[in-house]
Write a protein that holds these residues in place. Sequence first.
Motif, PDB file in Angstrom:
ATOM      1  N   GLY A 167       8.145 -12.820   3.535  1.00  0.00           N
ATOM      2  CA  GLY A 167       9.462 -12.388   4.002  1.00  0.00           C
ATOM      3  C   GLY A 167       9.789 -10.944   3.703  1.00  0.00           C
ATOM      4  N   ALA A 168       8.985 -10.269   2.851  1.00  0.00           N
ATOM      5  CA  ALA A 168       9.287  -8.872   2.505  1.00  0.00           C
ATOM      6  C   ALA A 168       8.914  -7.956   3.662  1.00  0.00           C
ATOM      7  CB  ALA A 168       8.530  -8.479   1.246  1.00  0.00           C
ATOM      8  N   LYS A 169       9.724  -6.920   3.858  1.00  0.00           N
ATOM      9  CA  LYS A 169       9.491  -5.985   4.964  1.00  0.00           C
ATOM     10  C   LYS A 169       8.563  -4.869   4.521  1.00  0.00           C
ATOM     11  CE  LYS A 169      13.786  -7.020   7.240  1.00  0.00           C
ATOM     12  NZ  LYS A 169      15.212  -6.782   7.173  1.00  0.00           N
ATOM     13  N   SER A 170       7.691  -4.444   5.432  1.00  0.00           N
ATOM     14  CA  SER A 170       6.810  -3.303   5.172  1.00  0.00           C
ATOM     15  C   SER A 170       6.658  -2.548   6.480  1.00  0.00           C
ATOM     16  CB  SER A 170       5.454  -3.790   4.660  1.00  0.00           C
ATOM     17  OG  SER A 170       4.752  -4.410   5.708  1.00  0.00           O
ATOM     18  N   ALA A 171       5.880  -1.440   6.460  1.00  0.00           N
ATOM     19  CA  ALA A 171       5.717  -0.638   7.676  1.00  0.00           C
ATOM     20  C   ALA A 171       5.070  -1.465   8.791  1.00  0.00           C
ATOM     21  CB  ALA A 171       4.890   0.597   7.359  1.00  0.00           C
ATOM     22  N   THR A 172       4.170  -2.382   8.429  1.00  0.00           N
ATOM     23  CA  THR A 172       3.473  -3.179   9.440  1.00  0.00           C
ATOM     24  C   THR A 172       4.085  -4.572   9.633  1.00  0.00           C
ATOM     25  OG1 THR A 172       1.882  -3.668   7.699  1.00  0.00           O
ATOM     26  CG2 THR A 172       1.223  -2.040   9.330  1.00  0.00           C
ATOM     27  N   THR A 173       5.045  -4.963   8.807  1.00  0.00           N
ATOM     28  CA  THR A 173       5.761  -6.231   9.017  1.00  0.00           C
ATOM     29  C   THR A 173       7.264  -5.956   8.996  1.00  0.00           C
ATOM     30  OG1 THR A 173       5.694  -6.730   6.648  1.00  0.00           O
ATOM     31  CG2 THR A 173       3.973  -7.719   7.989  1.00  0.00           C
ATOM     32  N   GLN A 231       8.189   3.144  -0.860  1.00  0.00           N
ATOM     33  CA  GLN A 231       7.661   2.405   0.282  1.00  0.00           C
ATOM     34  C   GLN A 231       8.178   0.964   0.353  1.00  0.00           C
ATOM     35  OE1 GLN A 231       6.285   3.812   2.633  1.00  0.00           O
ATOM     36  NE2 GLN A 231       5.116   5.552   1.912  1.00  0.00           N
ATOM     37  N   PHE A 232       8.335   0.303  -0.795  1.00  0.00           N
ATOM     38  CA  PHE A 232       8.728  -1.113  -0.783  1.00  0.00           C
ATOM     39  C   PHE A 232      10.236  -1.281  -0.954  1.00  0.00           C
ATOM     40  CE2 PHE A 232       9.358  -5.328  -2.590  1.00  0.00           C
ATOM     41  CZ  PHE A 232       8.577  -6.116  -1.761  1.00  0.00           C
ATOM     42  N   GLY A 233      10.792  -0.632  -1.976  1.00  0.00           N
ATOM     43  CA  GLY A 233      12.193  -0.841  -2.335  1.00  0.00           C
ATOM     44  C   GLY A 233      13.168  -0.465  -1.242  1.00  0.00           C
ATOM     45  N   ARG A 234      12.925   0.669  -0.583  1.00  0.00           N
ATOM     46  CA  ARG A 234      13.919   1.118   0.406  1.00  0.00           C
ATOM     47  C   ARG A 234      13.924   0.209   1.633  1.00  0.00           C
ATOM     48  NH1 ARG A 234      11.445   4.669   4.489  1.00  0.00           N
ATOM     49  NH2 ARG A 234       9.269   4.909   3.892  1.00  0.00           N
ATOM     50  N   ARG A 235      12.812  -0.511   1.895  1.00  0.00           N
ATOM     51  CA  ARG A 235      12.794  -1.451   3.019  1.00  0.00           C
ATOM     52  C   ARG A 235      13.303  -2.828   2.609  1.00  0.00           C
ATOM     53  NH1 ARG A 235       7.640   1.227   3.920  1.00  0.00           N
ATOM     54  NH2 ARG A 235       7.756   2.425   5.827  1.00  0.00           N
ATOM     55  N   ASN A 236      13.372  -3.094   1.285  1.00  0.00           N
ATOM     56  CA  ASN A 236      13.784  -4.410   0.784  1.00  0.00           C
ATOM     57  C   ASN A 236      14.931  -4.242  -0.199  1.00  0.00           C
ATOM     58  OD1 ASN A 236      11.519  -6.322   1.857  1.00  0.00           O
ATOM     59  ND2 ASN A 236      10.478  -4.506   1.092  1.00  0.00           N
ATOM     60  N   TYR A 245       0.872  -1.181   0.000  1.00  0.00           N
ATOM     61  CA  TYR A 245       0.000   0.000   0.000  1.00  0.00           C
ATOM     62  C   TYR A 245       0.901   1.220   0.000  1.00  0.00           C
ATOM     63  CZ  TYR A 245      -4.062  -2.872   1.192  1.00  0.00           C
ATOM     64  OH  TYR A 245      -5.069  -3.793   1.172  1.00  0.00           O
ATOM     65  N   GLY A 246       1.173   1.764  -1.180  1.00  0.00           N
ATOM     66  CA  GLY A 246       2.155   2.835  -1.284  1.00  0.00           C
ATOM     67  C   GLY A 246       1.677   4.156  -0.707  1.00  0.00           C
ATOM     68  N   MET A 247       0.440   4.549  -1.066  1.00  0.00           N
ATOM     69  CA  MET A 247      -0.011   5.895  -0.713  1.00  0.00           C
ATOM     70  C   MET A 247      -0.242   6.078   0.786  1.00  0.00           C
ATOM     71  SD  MET A 247      -3.273   7.905  -2.223  1.00  0.00           S
ATOM     72  CE  MET A 247      -2.662   8.367  -3.824  1.00  0.00           C
ATOM     73  N   THR A 248      -0.689   5.022   1.460  1.00  0.00           N
ATOM     74  CA  THR A 248      -1.080   5.172   2.871  1.00  0.00           C
ATOM     75  C   THR A 248       0.074   4.943   3.839  1.00  0.00           C
ATOM     76  OG1 THR A 248      -1.882   2.908   2.753  1.00  0.00           O
ATOM     77  CG2 THR A 248      -3.517   4.633   2.576  1.00  0.00           C
ATOM     78  N   GLY A 249       1.269   4.651   3.337  1.00  0.00           N
ATOM     79  CA  GLY A 249       2.409   4.566   4.241  1.00  0.00           C
ATOM     80  C   GLY A 249       3.136   3.244   4.245  1.00  0.00           C
ATOM     81  N   GLY A 250       2.908   2.390   3.238  1.00  0.00           N
ATOM     82  CA  GLY A 250       3.715   1.179   3.111  1.00  0.00           C
ATOM     83  C   GLY A 250       3.285   0.030   3.993  1.00  0.00           C
TER      84      GLY A 250
END
Lengths: 83, 244
Positions: free
Chosen positions: B141-147, B206-211, B127-132
Motif C-alpha cells: 500500500g505504500a506509494k513510490s515513484a513506480t507504484t 523519497q519515501f516519507g514525502r510520498r507517504n 530505492y532512495g538513490m535511484t529515484g524512489g
Amino acid sequence: MAKKSFDIQINTAWCKGCEVCVAICPKKVLEMSDKPAPSGYFTAVVKRQADCIGCMECELHCPDLAIEVKSKKEEVKSDAKGG
Amino acid sequence: MIETLKKYIRPDVFPTPFCPGCGHGILMQALLRAIDELKLDIDKMVFLSGIGCAAWIPSPHFAADTMHTTHGRPITFATGIKLVNPKLKVVVISGDGDLSAIGGNHLIHAARRNIEMTVICANNSIYGMTGGQVAPTTPTGAKSATTPQGNPERDFDLCKLVKGAGADYVARGTVYHMRELIKYLKTALQHKGFSFVDVISPCYTQFGRRNQNTCGGSASSAIMNLKTAVSKTPQDGEILTGEF
C-alpha cells in the motif's frame, strides 16, 4: 547537591538543519536559527541551555555528528589539563 | 562523546552526503559507538558496502579499510576477504535493495554457509538513490515513484528470511531506539558466525514525502514516528523489533 549543568555545542559546518534534535529534546532546549549559517543551512541553535538535563538524546540522534553535550565539570577538568 | 568518535572517522570528508534528517547518519553514529564501547581496533576491521545511499555510511567516512563494491555484491567480496585473511573483522553495511534484491542470493547463501561476518542492512523501504522506485521491502500500500497508487505486493521480512537461511544471530532495531540498536550492533560484532541486523532507517526525501500519512510532514517527524511504530507483538503496519 548542586544541579548539574551541561554545555551543548553545535558544529554549524556539519549541521544540515534537519530538526531531529529540536523534535527529540524533552526540555525544548534547542530551536532552529532564523539566520542561515555560512554553509547555507538554517542550523539548530541552543536557546535555553540552563534547562538541559543531559539526556544526550540530541547528540545520539544527530545524523551529522554535529552536536556535542558536555557536562560542565568535565570541561573544567580538561581546561586544567590543557593549561 | 563525539570527540572520542572522531578518531574513527575522516573529519575532512564531513558533512555527510546524506539528505537532512536521513536515518543513515544516525546508524553511522550507532555503529561507531558500538565499536568504541567494544574497544575494537578499527585498523583490523574491513567495511564493505554495495551501491546506494547506505553504501556511503562506511565509505568514505570511516578511517578504516573500506570497499565500495559493485551493486549487490558486498557479501561476495566480504567472503573473499574473510577467506584470504580470517583474522580481519568483516562488516558489511548496505541498503535493503542492495542486500535483499540485487544481492538477495548472496545474502541467503552467506547465512546458509555461516561465514563469520556482520551484515547490517540500512532498511529505508525504498530505492532512495535511484529515484524512489518500489523495493522488495516497500510495505503493502505504500506509494513510490513506480507504484503511485500504492504497492500491491507484500514486502520481505528480512529477519525471517535470514533466520530461515540459517543465521545464528538476527536482530531488528530502529534509528529512534538508539540504545537498543547499539546493544544489538555490539552483540552482532562479537558474534562468532553470520550475524544480521536489520535497521529501520527512514528516508524522507523519497519515501516519507510520498507517504505522509505514516511518516508525517517532515524528516524529523519520520524519525519521531518510529517511537510508536514498533512493537513486540505487532498489529497491522507495526514493526517487530528485538533479537530473534
